[in-house]
Write a protein that holds these residues in place. Sequence first.
Motif, short mmCIF file in Angstrom:
data_model
loop_
_atom_site.label_atom_id
_atom_site.label_comp_id
_atom_site.label_asym_id
_atom_site.label_seq_id
_atom_site.Cartn_x
_atom_site.Cartn_y
_atom_site.Cartn_z
N SER A 145 0.87 -1.18 0.00
CA SER A 145 0.00 0.00 0.00
C SER A 145 0.90 1.22 0.00
N GLY A 146 0.49 2.23 -0.71
CA GLY A 146 1.33 3.43 -0.75
C GLY A 146 0.51 4.65 -1.06
N THR A 147 1.09 5.79 -0.78
CA THR A 147 0.37 7.04 -1.06
C THR A 147 0.81 7.62 -2.41
N TYR A 148 1.80 6.98 -3.06
CA TYR A 148 2.38 7.59 -4.26
C TYR A 148 1.52 7.42 -5.50
N GLU A 149 0.61 6.46 -5.50
CA GLU A 149 -0.09 6.16 -6.75
C GLU A 149 -1.40 6.94 -6.89
N ARG A 150 -2.21 6.89 -5.87
CA ARG A 150 -3.51 7.55 -5.97
C ARG A 150 -3.64 8.71 -4.99
N GLY A 151 -2.49 9.21 -4.53
CA GLY A 151 -2.53 10.35 -3.63
C GLY A 151 -3.11 9.97 -2.28
N ASP A 152 -3.78 10.90 -1.66
CA ASP A 152 -4.27 10.70 -0.29
C ASP A 152 -5.55 9.88 -0.27
N HIS A 153 -5.45 8.62 -0.66
CA HIS A 153 -6.68 7.82 -0.67
C HIS A 153 -6.80 6.92 0.53
N ILE A 154 -5.76 6.90 1.37
CA ILE A 154 -5.84 6.11 2.60
C ILE A 154 -6.05 7.09 3.74
N PHE A 155 -7.10 6.85 4.51
CA PHE A 155 -7.43 7.76 5.61
C PHE A 155 -7.17 7.09 6.94
N ASN A 156 -6.76 7.90 7.90
CA ASN A 156 -6.64 7.42 9.27
C ASN A 156 -8.04 7.46 9.86
N PRO A 157 -8.63 6.29 10.15
CA PRO A 157 -10.02 6.29 10.62
C PRO A 157 -10.19 6.97 11.98
N LEU B 164 -0.21 1.78 6.92
CA LEU B 164 -0.12 3.06 6.21
C LEU B 164 -1.02 4.09 6.89
N ALA B 165 -2.21 3.64 7.29
CA ALA B 165 -3.15 4.55 7.96
C ALA B 165 -2.62 5.01 9.31
N MET B 166 -1.85 4.16 9.98
CA MET B 166 -1.31 4.50 11.31
C MET B 166 -0.23 5.58 11.22
N GLY B 167 0.41 5.71 10.07
CA GLY B 167 1.54 6.62 9.97
C GLY B 167 2.76 5.97 10.59
N GLY C 181 3.01 10.18 6.95
CA GLY C 181 4.18 9.61 7.62
C GLY C 181 4.83 8.51 6.80
N LEU C 182 4.01 7.61 6.23
CA LEU C 182 4.58 6.51 5.47
C LEU C 182 4.22 6.65 3.99
N ARG C 183 5.20 6.39 3.15
CA ARG C 183 5.02 6.53 1.71
C ARG C 183 4.64 5.18 1.08
N SER C 184 5.19 4.12 1.64
CA SER C 184 4.98 2.79 1.07
C SER C 184 5.11 1.74 2.16
N VAL D 77 6.13 -7.30 -9.87
CA VAL D 77 6.40 -6.12 -9.05
C VAL D 77 5.20 -5.85 -8.15
N SER D 78 5.49 -5.68 -6.87
CA SER D 78 4.45 -5.32 -5.92
C SER D 78 4.50 -3.81 -5.71
N GLY D 79 3.36 -3.17 -5.85
CA GLY D 79 3.31 -1.73 -5.66
C GLY D 79 1.93 -1.32 -5.19
N ALA D 80 1.77 -0.06 -4.87
CA ALA D 80 0.47 0.42 -4.44
C ALA D 80 -0.52 0.24 -5.58
N THR D 81 -1.74 -0.04 -5.20
CA THR D 81 -2.81 -0.30 -6.17
C THR D 81 -2.76 0.66 -7.34
N TYR D 82 -2.61 0.14 -8.51
CA TYR D 82 -2.64 1.04 -9.64
C TYR D 82 -3.94 0.87 -10.42
N THR D 83 -4.33 1.94 -11.02
CA THR D 83 -5.53 1.92 -11.85
C THR D 83 -5.15 1.30 -13.19
N SER D 84 -6.14 1.00 -13.99
CA SER D 84 -5.87 0.42 -15.31
C SER D 84 -4.98 1.35 -16.12
#
Lengths: 242, 171
Positions: free
Chosen positions: A161-173, A203-206, A181-184, B148-155
């Motif tokens: 899980s990472g924040t680099y692909e879809r931006g801020d899509h993971i929320f701290n509930p 990732l959500a915990m930071g 805090g965490l990138r990947s 390769v394992s990475g953060a969820t990617y879109t199509s």
Amino acid sequence: MGTTVSIELGEDRPDDELRRLIADVCDWLHEVDARFSTYKADSEVSRFARGELRIDDASADLRHVLEASADLWRDTDGYFDVYASGPVDPSGYVKGWSVEVAAARLLAAGSHDHYINAGGDIRMRGNHPDGGPWRVGIRHPWEADKVSWVLALHDGAVATSGTYERGDHIFNPRTGRPAQGLRSVTVVGPDLSIADAYATAALAMGEAGIAWLAKRAVDGYDSAVVTDDGRAFSSANLPAAV
Amino acid sequence: MRRSTAAAVGTLTGAALIIGVRLSVTPPEAPVVAAPVGNLADATPAPKPSSKKPAASGDKEGDKEKAPEKEEEAAKPKSGLKDGVFKGNAAANPYGKIQVTIKVEGGEITDAAATYPTANDSATINPPAIAALKQSTLDAQNADVSAVSGATYTSESYVKSLQAALDAAKA
């Protein structure tokens, strides 16, 4: 679910058999998409979320998904939360689980050497076609064409899980704010649905997720983490390739 | 009165185990609180939360001697906690015994600490359980990998991913 699945079968078998195995995996994943997509108004999950389907009338698969999600909510101190965005959305569990089931179906059909990669979350078994373990790269969190770790596995799951692909899509509930805090976060372990949920929760915990992940190692879930400021952390038994 | 106090402290002891210690064990179901003991023993004290009590000097020896005088403070309705240092019963888990100690000053928990096994088999099991992840330098390599394992990617982003390049190379 809007993702791409890559499947590789490592065995030397007739082409039509291999195609049939892959077609079976694709059929199952399309079935899961039809039944569990929150983007489809007529899916079982959407009907359940709207209150049109009672839990007692739900399929055994949906009941399993909800029970397992509840277990993971407890295991992750509430950081893996299928209710975080309002109506129930178990997509974060369904993806890993559906790939686990798909891989189990391959095994039942006689395939002992394979991997399935669903949007970066991988379940593998057996050997690479050239022999030896499967080599799995963990994507570098800033350089999309590079890897930051290489793992060597015969059997197991790798979820990132990472924040680099879809931006801020993971929320701290706990705070309702985007996780920071965490990138990947990558988790390696026996079950992809659990590895995926752990990676999302950490990732959500930071940064507190680093210490939390360290405690998962005794249960067979190792991890590799990169912070927002580029520090790298890994657990002692991460199956890194030499 | 004594029993309800014990129950309240027991609950808080459980909370202290979760919040202050976070070892990889399930919290004890219902730790029973023993009578106040003298000191936080040799347990490592956790960082003190800011206490509004100006009198909290943090001198353990002093607190120990003053403890009896604080009996009347214990009657304060604020939290119902008696001042002093309390040890929970040692809670057994598969890796050994954990014992939590809390310190109450002015009706507030000002310190919590836990012991964990360091001897025999437990010592070999526990260190990994509480060990931190190792820090290393972040590599950037062009490695020969199958997947390769990475953060969820879109199509759409899959098209640009390393996995797509691998798939194209094999097709």
